[in-house]
Design a protein around this motif. Structure first.
Motif, PDB file in Angstrom:
ATOM      1  N   ARG A 165       8.670  16.246   2.703  1.00  0.00           N
ATOM      2  CA  ARG A 165       9.244  18.207   3.068  1.00  0.00           C
ATOM      3  C   ARG A 165      10.543  17.428   2.839  1.00  0.00           C
ATOM      4  O   ARG A 165      11.726  16.746   3.526  1.00  0.00           O
ATOM      5  N   THR A 166      11.141  18.020   2.086  1.00  0.00           N
ATOM      6  CA  THR A 166      13.208  18.494   2.005  1.00  0.00           C
ATOM      7  C   THR A 166      13.680  19.431   3.511  1.00  0.00           C
ATOM      8  O   THR A 166      12.725  19.785   3.480  1.00  0.00           O
ATOM      9  N   TYR A 167      15.268  18.999   2.917  1.00  0.00           N
ATOM     10  CA  TYR A 167      15.558  19.776   3.932  1.00  0.00           C
ATOM     11  C   TYR A 167      15.706  21.317   3.759  1.00  0.00           C
ATOM     12  O   TYR A 167      16.090  21.710   4.385  1.00  0.00           O
ATOM     13  N   ASP A 168      15.269  21.618   2.705  1.00  0.00           N
ATOM     14  CA  ASP A 168      15.330  23.139   1.803  1.00  0.00           C
ATOM     15  C   ASP A 168      14.153  23.688   2.480  1.00  0.00           C
ATOM     16  O   ASP A 168      13.618  24.776   1.663  1.00  0.00           O
ATOM     17  N   GLY A 169      12.608  22.881   3.009  1.00  0.00           N
ATOM     18  CA  GLY A 169      11.913  22.779   2.829  1.00  0.00           C
ATOM     19  C   GLY A 169      10.846  23.075   2.564  1.00  0.00           C
ATOM     20  O   GLY A 169       9.700  23.555   2.223  1.00  0.00           O
ATOM     21  N   ARG A 170      10.861  22.276   1.013  1.00  0.00           N
ATOM     22  CA  ARG A 170       9.890  22.523   0.139  1.00  0.00           C
ATOM     23  C   ARG A 170       9.072  21.174   0.336  1.00  0.00           C
ATOM     24  O   ARG A 170       9.657  19.969   0.913  1.00  0.00           O
ATOM     25  N   ASN A 171       7.714  21.478  -0.339  1.00  0.00           N
ATOM     26  CA  ASN A 171       7.273  19.614  -0.517  1.00  0.00           C
ATOM     27  C   ASN A 171       6.937  18.764  -1.653  1.00  0.00           C
ATOM     28  O   ASN A 171       7.484  19.501  -2.608  1.00  0.00           O
ATOM     29  N   ILE A 172       7.406  18.029  -1.431  1.00  0.00           N
ATOM     30  CA  ILE A 172       7.129  17.139  -2.788  1.00  0.00           C
ATOM     31  C   ILE A 172       5.652  15.686  -2.768  1.00  0.00           C
ATOM     32  O   ILE A 172       6.096  15.126  -1.740  1.00  0.00           O
ATOM     33  N   VAL A 173       4.806  16.157  -3.574  1.00  0.00           N
ATOM     34  CA  VAL A 173       3.770  15.729  -3.401  1.00  0.00           C
ATOM     35  C   VAL A 173       3.814  14.374  -4.192  1.00  0.00           C
ATOM     36  O   VAL A 173       4.610  14.501  -5.343  1.00  0.00           O
ATOM     37  N   LEU A 174       4.175  13.398  -3.546  1.00  0.00           N
ATOM     38  CA  LEU A 174       4.390  11.259  -4.291  1.00  0.00           C
ATOM     39  C   LEU A 174       2.645  11.141  -4.395  1.00  0.00           C
ATOM     40  O   LEU A 174       1.887  11.662  -4.904  1.00  0.00           O
ATOM     41  N   PHE A 175       2.897   9.621  -4.543  1.00  0.00           N
ATOM     42  CA  PHE A 175       1.732   9.139  -4.750  1.00  0.00           C
ATOM     43  C   PHE A 175       0.571   9.330  -4.021  1.00  0.00           C
ATOM     44  O   PHE A 175      -0.046   9.963  -2.928  1.00  0.00           O
ATOM     45  N   PRO A 176      -1.012   9.019  -4.355  1.00  0.00           N
ATOM     46  CA  PRO A 176      -1.869   9.595  -3.331  1.00  0.00           C
ATOM     47  C   PRO A 176      -2.086   8.855  -2.301  1.00  0.00           C
ATOM     48  O   PRO A 176      -1.540   7.475  -3.048  1.00  0.00           O
ATOM     49  N   LYS A 177      -2.871   9.111  -1.205  1.00  0.00           N
ATOM     50  CA  LYS A 177      -2.967   8.102   0.330  1.00  0.00           C
ATOM     51  C   LYS A 177      -3.453   7.071  -0.374  1.00  0.00           C
ATOM     52  O   LYS A 177      -4.156   7.150  -0.881  1.00  0.00           O
ATOM     53  N   GLY A 178      -2.961   5.836   0.130  1.00  0.00           N
ATOM     54  CA  GLY A 178      -3.746   4.683  -0.180  1.00  0.00           C
ATOM     55  C   GLY A 178      -3.436   4.200  -1.468  1.00  0.00           C
ATOM     56  O   GLY A 178      -3.665   2.325  -1.892  1.00  0.00           O
ATOM     57  N   THR A 179      -2.616   4.811  -2.621  1.00  0.00           N
ATOM     58  CA  THR A 179      -1.778   4.182  -3.336  1.00  0.00           C
ATOM     59  C   THR A 179      -1.092   2.457  -3.255  1.00  0.00           C
ATOM     60  O   THR A 179      -0.541   2.722  -2.299  1.00  0.00           O
ATOM     61  N   PRO A 180      -1.520   1.421  -3.507  1.00  0.00           N
ATOM     62  CA  PRO A 180      -0.288   0.075  -3.028  1.00  0.00           C
ATOM     63  C   PRO A 180       0.562   0.445  -2.781  1.00  0.00           C
ATOM     64  O   PRO A 180       2.100   1.177  -3.912  1.00  0.00           O
ATOM     65  N   ASP A 181       1.663  -0.893  -2.299  1.00  0.00           N
ATOM     66  CA  ASP A 181       2.749  -0.848  -2.774  1.00  0.00           C
ATOM     67  C   ASP A 181       3.539  -0.638  -3.342  1.00  0.00           C
ATOM     68  O   ASP A 181       5.208  -0.186  -4.012  1.00  0.00           O
ATOM     69  N   LEU A 182       2.981  -1.828  -3.787  1.00  0.00           N
ATOM     70  CA  LEU A 182       4.112  -2.551  -5.767  1.00  0.00           C
ATOM     71  C   LEU A 182       3.432  -2.392  -6.437  1.00  0.00           C
ATOM     72  O   LEU A 182       1.327  -2.619  -6.853  1.00  0.00           O
ATOM     73  N   LEU A 183       3.052  -1.829  -7.913  1.00  0.00           N
ATOM     74  CA  LEU A 183       2.467  -1.776  -8.766  1.00  0.00           C
ATOM     75  C   LEU A 183       3.701  -2.023 -10.075  1.00  0.00           C
ATOM     76  O   LEU A 183       4.227  -1.780  -9.896  1.00  0.00           O
ATOM     77  N   GLY A 184       2.922  -2.528 -11.407  1.00  0.00           N
ATOM     78  CA  GLY A 184       3.631  -2.972 -12.573  1.00  0.00           C
ATOM     79  C   GLY A 184       2.929  -3.392 -13.751  1.00  0.00           C
ATOM     80  O   GLY A 184       1.199  -3.338 -13.858  1.00  0.00           O
ATOM     81  N   PHE A 185       3.513  -4.311 -14.404  1.00  0.00           N
ATOM     82  CA  PHE A 185       2.418  -4.558 -15.488  1.00  0.00           C
ATOM     83  C   PHE A 185       3.673  -6.081 -15.914  1.00  0.00           C
ATOM     84  O   PHE A 185       4.739  -6.190 -15.936  1.00  0.00           O
ATOM     85  N   ARG A 186       2.767  -6.922 -16.323  1.00  0.00           N
ATOM     86  CA  ARG A 186       3.283  -8.298 -16.721  1.00  0.00           C
ATOM     87  C   ARG A 186       3.569  -8.481 -18.455  1.00  0.00           C
ATOM     88  O   ARG A 186       3.046  -7.702 -19.065  1.00  0.00           O
ATOM     89  N   HIS A 187       4.755  -9.136 -18.705  1.00  0.00           N
ATOM     90  CA  HIS A 187       5.846  -8.277 -19.948  1.00  0.00           C
ATOM     91  C   HIS A 187       4.815  -9.102 -20.753  1.00  0.00           C
ATOM     92  O   HIS A 187       4.614  -8.834 -22.206  1.00  0.00           O
TER      93      HIS A 187
END
Length: 93
Positions: free
Chosen positions: A20-42
């Motif tokens: 929740r931002t200081y001005d009352g808006r909600n920001i939805v992030l990744f879904p709950k349960g999403t792992p802490d790190l994600l990425g790809f091998r070069h």
């Protein structure tokens, strides 16, 4: 994250849930349960998802659901309790 980057990966830190931002808006992030790190091998573009836990940390039910879901796809997934664990996950071990 630094060690994974040094090993030829691009790594992102994910944040899940809502903020929740200081001005009352909600920001939805990744879904709950999403792992802490994600990425790809070069080297081959293989995606990975890593849940980070300490020695005694346990997966929450939403994290267990994510693990069951993601294991049906050809990506790398695992729970890392150390840097060595994370490196083994990206190596596919």
């Amino acid at each position: 994250m630094m060690e994974l980057s040094k090993s030829g990966c691009t790594v992102f830190r994910s944040n899940a849930g809502k903020v929740r931002t200081y001005d009352g808006r909600n920001i939805v992030l990744f879904p709950k349960g999403t792992p802490d790190l994600l990425g790809f091998r070069h080297a081959d573009g293989k995606m990975f998802f890593i849940e980070c836990k300490n020695d005694i940390g346990r997966l929450r039910s939403d994290q267990i659901r994510f693990a069951k879901f993601i294991r049906q796809f050809p990506v790398l997934y695992g729970v890392a309790r150390s840097v060595d664990d994370a490196l083994e996950i990206i190596e596919g071990k």
